[in-house]
Design an enzyme around this catalytic site. Structure first.
Site, PDB file in Angstrom:
ATOM      1  N   ASP A 101       0.815  -1.223   0.000  1.00 14.19           N
ATOM      2  CA  ASP A 101       0.000   0.000   0.000  1.00 14.19           C
ATOM      3  C   ASP A 101       0.847   1.271   0.000  1.00 14.19           C
ATOM      4  OD1 ASP A 101      -2.382   1.392  -0.009  1.00 14.19           O
ATOM      5  OD2 ASP A 101      -2.581   1.390   2.170  1.00 14.19           O
ATOM      6  N   GLY A 102       0.298   2.311  -0.606  1.00 12.10           N
ATOM      7  CA  GLY A 102       0.938   3.635  -0.557  1.00 12.10           C
ATOM      8  C   GLY A 102       1.477   4.124  -1.891  1.00 12.10           C
ATOM      9  N   ARG A 147      -0.047   7.688  -2.867  1.00  6.16           N
ATOM     10  CA  ARG A 147       0.478   8.806  -2.086  1.00  6.16           C
ATOM     11  C   ARG A 147       1.934   9.094  -2.430  1.00  6.16           C
ATOM     12  NH1 ARG A 147      -1.419   6.355   3.353  1.00  6.16           N
ATOM     13  NH2 ARG A 147      -1.883   4.656   1.904  1.00  6.16           N
ATOM     14  N   HIS A 182       2.249   3.103  -9.092  1.00  7.25           N
ATOM     15  CA  HIS A 182       2.058   1.659  -9.274  1.00  7.25           C
ATOM     16  C   HIS A 182       3.233   1.032 -10.025  1.00  7.25           C
ATOM     17  CE1 HIS A 182      -1.796   1.922  -7.466  1.00  7.25           C
ATOM     18  NE2 HIS A 182      -2.341   2.627  -8.434  1.00  7.25           N
ATOM     19  N   ASN A 213     -10.901  -2.829  -5.152  1.00  8.08           N
ATOM     20  CA  ASN A 213     -10.127  -1.865  -5.943  1.00  8.08           C
ATOM     21  C   ASN A 213     -10.742  -1.548  -7.308  1.00  8.08           C
ATOM     22  OD1 ASN A 213      -6.929  -2.984  -4.583  1.00  8.08           O
ATOM     23  ND2 ASN A 213      -8.131  -1.186  -4.016  1.00  8.08           N
ATOM     24  N   ARG A 259     -11.911   2.077  -8.330  1.00  8.80           N
ATOM     25  CA  ARG A 259     -11.023   3.160  -8.794  1.00  8.80           C
ATOM     26  C   ARG A 259     -11.274   3.496 -10.259  1.00  8.80           C
ATOM     27  NH1 ARG A 259      -5.433   2.177  -5.536  1.00  8.80           N
ATOM     28  NH2 ARG A 259      -6.413   1.775  -3.528  1.00  8.80           N
TER      29      ARG A 259
HETATM   30  C1  IPE Z   1      -5.458  -2.628   0.123  1.00  9.63           C
HETATM   31  O1  IPE Z   1      -5.144  -1.298  -0.052  1.00  9.63           O
HETATM   32  C2  IPE Z   1      -5.390  -3.350  -1.177  1.00  9.63           C
HETATM   33  C3  IPE Z   1      -4.078  -3.466  -1.784  1.00  9.63           C
HETATM   34  C4  IPE Z   1      -2.958  -2.956  -1.369  1.00  9.63           C
HETATM   35  C5  IPE Z   1      -4.047  -4.252  -2.979  1.00  9.63           C
HETATM   36  P1  IPE Z   1      -6.252  -0.192  -0.298  1.00  9.63           P
HETATM   37  O2  IPE Z   1      -5.529   1.075  -0.524  1.00  9.63           O
HETATM   38  O3  IPE Z   1      -7.179  -0.633  -1.367  1.00  9.63           O
HETATM   39  O4  IPE Z   1      -7.049  -0.196   1.070  1.00  9.63           O
HETATM   40  P2  IPE Z   1      -7.853   0.964   1.798  1.00  9.63           P
HETATM   41  O5  IPE Z   1      -8.848   1.494   0.814  1.00  9.63           O
HETATM   42  O6  IPE Z   1      -6.853   1.996   2.215  1.00  9.63           O
HETATM   43  O7  IPE Z   1      -8.471   0.295   2.983  1.00  9.63           O
HETATM   44  C1  IPE Z   2      -1.635   0.154  -3.255  1.00 14.14           C
HETATM   45  O1  IPE Z   2      -1.403   1.516  -3.325  1.00 14.14           O
HETATM   46  C2  IPE Z   2      -1.857  -0.476  -4.598  1.00 14.14           C
HETATM   47  C3  IPE Z   2      -3.232  -0.935  -4.827  1.00 14.14           C
HETATM   48  C4  IPE Z   2      -4.227  -0.846  -4.005  1.00 14.14           C
HETATM   49  C5  IPE Z   2      -3.488  -1.546  -6.106  1.00 14.14           C
HETATM   50  P1  IPE Z   2      -2.598   2.545  -3.358  1.00 14.14           P
HETATM   51  O2  IPE Z   2      -2.952   2.792  -4.784  1.00 14.14           O
HETATM   52  O3  IPE Z   2      -3.715   2.110  -2.508  1.00 14.14           O
HETATM   53  O4  IPE Z   2      -1.896   3.829  -2.776  1.00 14.14           O
HETATM   54  P2  IPE Z   2      -2.530   4.872  -1.773  1.00 14.14           P
HETATM   55  O5  IPE Z   2      -3.006   4.099  -0.598  1.00 14.14           O
HETATM   56  O6  IPE Z   2      -3.633   5.552  -2.498  1.00 14.14           O
HETATM   57  O7  IPE Z   2      -1.406   5.780  -1.442  1.00 14.14           O
HETATM   58 MG    MG Z   3      -4.120   2.400  -0.518  1.00 18.90          MG
END
Ligand code: IPE
Ligand code: IPE
Ligand code: MG
Length: 227
Positions: free
Chosen positions: A10-11, A14, A27, A58, A61
């Site tokens: 995750d992250g 951001r 990504h 997801n 999105r």
């Molecule tokens: C969890 O992260 C899913 C993955 C990393 C694949 P999300 O970014 O989707 O989760 P939330 O929305 O912060 O709970």
């Molecule tokens: C995790 O990163 C990847 C997936 C959920 C596919 P995020 O896309 O959720 O990144 P943040 O949480 O928005 O920073």
């Molecule tokens: Mg996330």
């Protein structure tokens, strides 16, 4: 040493935003981090690595972001078709594959078939279109439709989960500062140790991994017992 590490990658979004880049750029860098961490785990002797790449939620999105993630997954699986044997890691995809494009499903079939021919103690499981609740519901359906339907126990039920044959994770790591499971490995993490770090996934490296393992090694796992 933990035998099985699971990571919520995750992250990415951001990380990109902080740099004035589109989320999709995050990504792409996150995918590189996965490549590095997968081999770091193998080289440290960790037998199982399970990563959360795309959740059943997801799909909410933007189409552009979802397409980018799917393209990155295709690119990665395509690379694996040519390099998997030499890398010596079993790769398995956990999740509802029927919700993925036919092209991606075919690639997954190929990669898993090659994995079946590899004799190696190292396993990388990639959760794609994965949700812990979805997994449990699907397992219940499979059990109900199984003509041999065994008596329902924790042990017999676990064979209907995507994770059949994979030991429960010892350590679940979530980077990016969020402290929640977001529907990851609900059944399997019953007695896992959790490690949270503010590091965003694209910045996660071998040192972050070592920190998490060190924290794990200081934990006292009791599994409900008493010493
Ligand atoms: C969890 O992260 C899913 C993955 C990393 C694949 P999300 O970014 O989707 O989760 P939330 O929305 O912060 O709970
Ligand atoms: C995790 O990163 C990847 C997936 C959920 C596919 P995020 O896309 O959720 O990144 P943040 O949480 O928005 O920073
Ligand atoms: Mg996330």
């Amino acid at each position: 040493m933990p035998r099985h590490i699971a990571i919520v990658m995750d992250g990415n979004g951001r990380w990109a935003k902080k740099r004035g880049l589109p989320r999709t750029a995050g990504h792409a860098v996150g995918a590189e981090t996965f490549r590095k961490i997968a081999y770091a785990c193998r080289d440290m002797g960790i037998e199982y690595l399970t990563v959360y790449a795309f959740s059943t939620e997801n799909w909410k999105r933007s189409r552009d972001e979802v397409n980018t993630i799917m393209e990155l997954l295709k690119k990665y699986l395509n690379e694996l078709v040519d390099t998997l044997v030499e890398k010596g890691v079993h790769v398995k995809v956990l999740g509802d594959k029927s919700g993925l494009s036919p092209e991606l499903q075919e690639l997954i079939r190929k990669v898993e078939a090659i994995s079946d021919t590899i004799d190696s103690p190292y396993h990388a499981n990639i959760c794609i279109n994965y949700g812990g609740r979805d997994e449990i519901i699907k397992a219940a359906q499979k059990w109900a439709e199984d003509p041999e339907r065994p008596p329902l126990t924790e042990e017999s039920f676990s064979h209907y989960l995507y994770s059949d044959g994979i030991p429960d994770p010892d350590l679940v790591i979530r980077p990016s500062g969020e402290q929640r499971l977001s529907n990851f490995l609900l059944w399997q993490s019953a007695y896992s140790e959790f490690y949270f770090t503010d590091t965003l996934w694209p910045d996660f490296d071998e040192n972050t991994l070592r920190e998490a393992i060190k924290a794990y090694q200081r934990r006292d796992r009791r599994f409900g017992g008493a010493k």
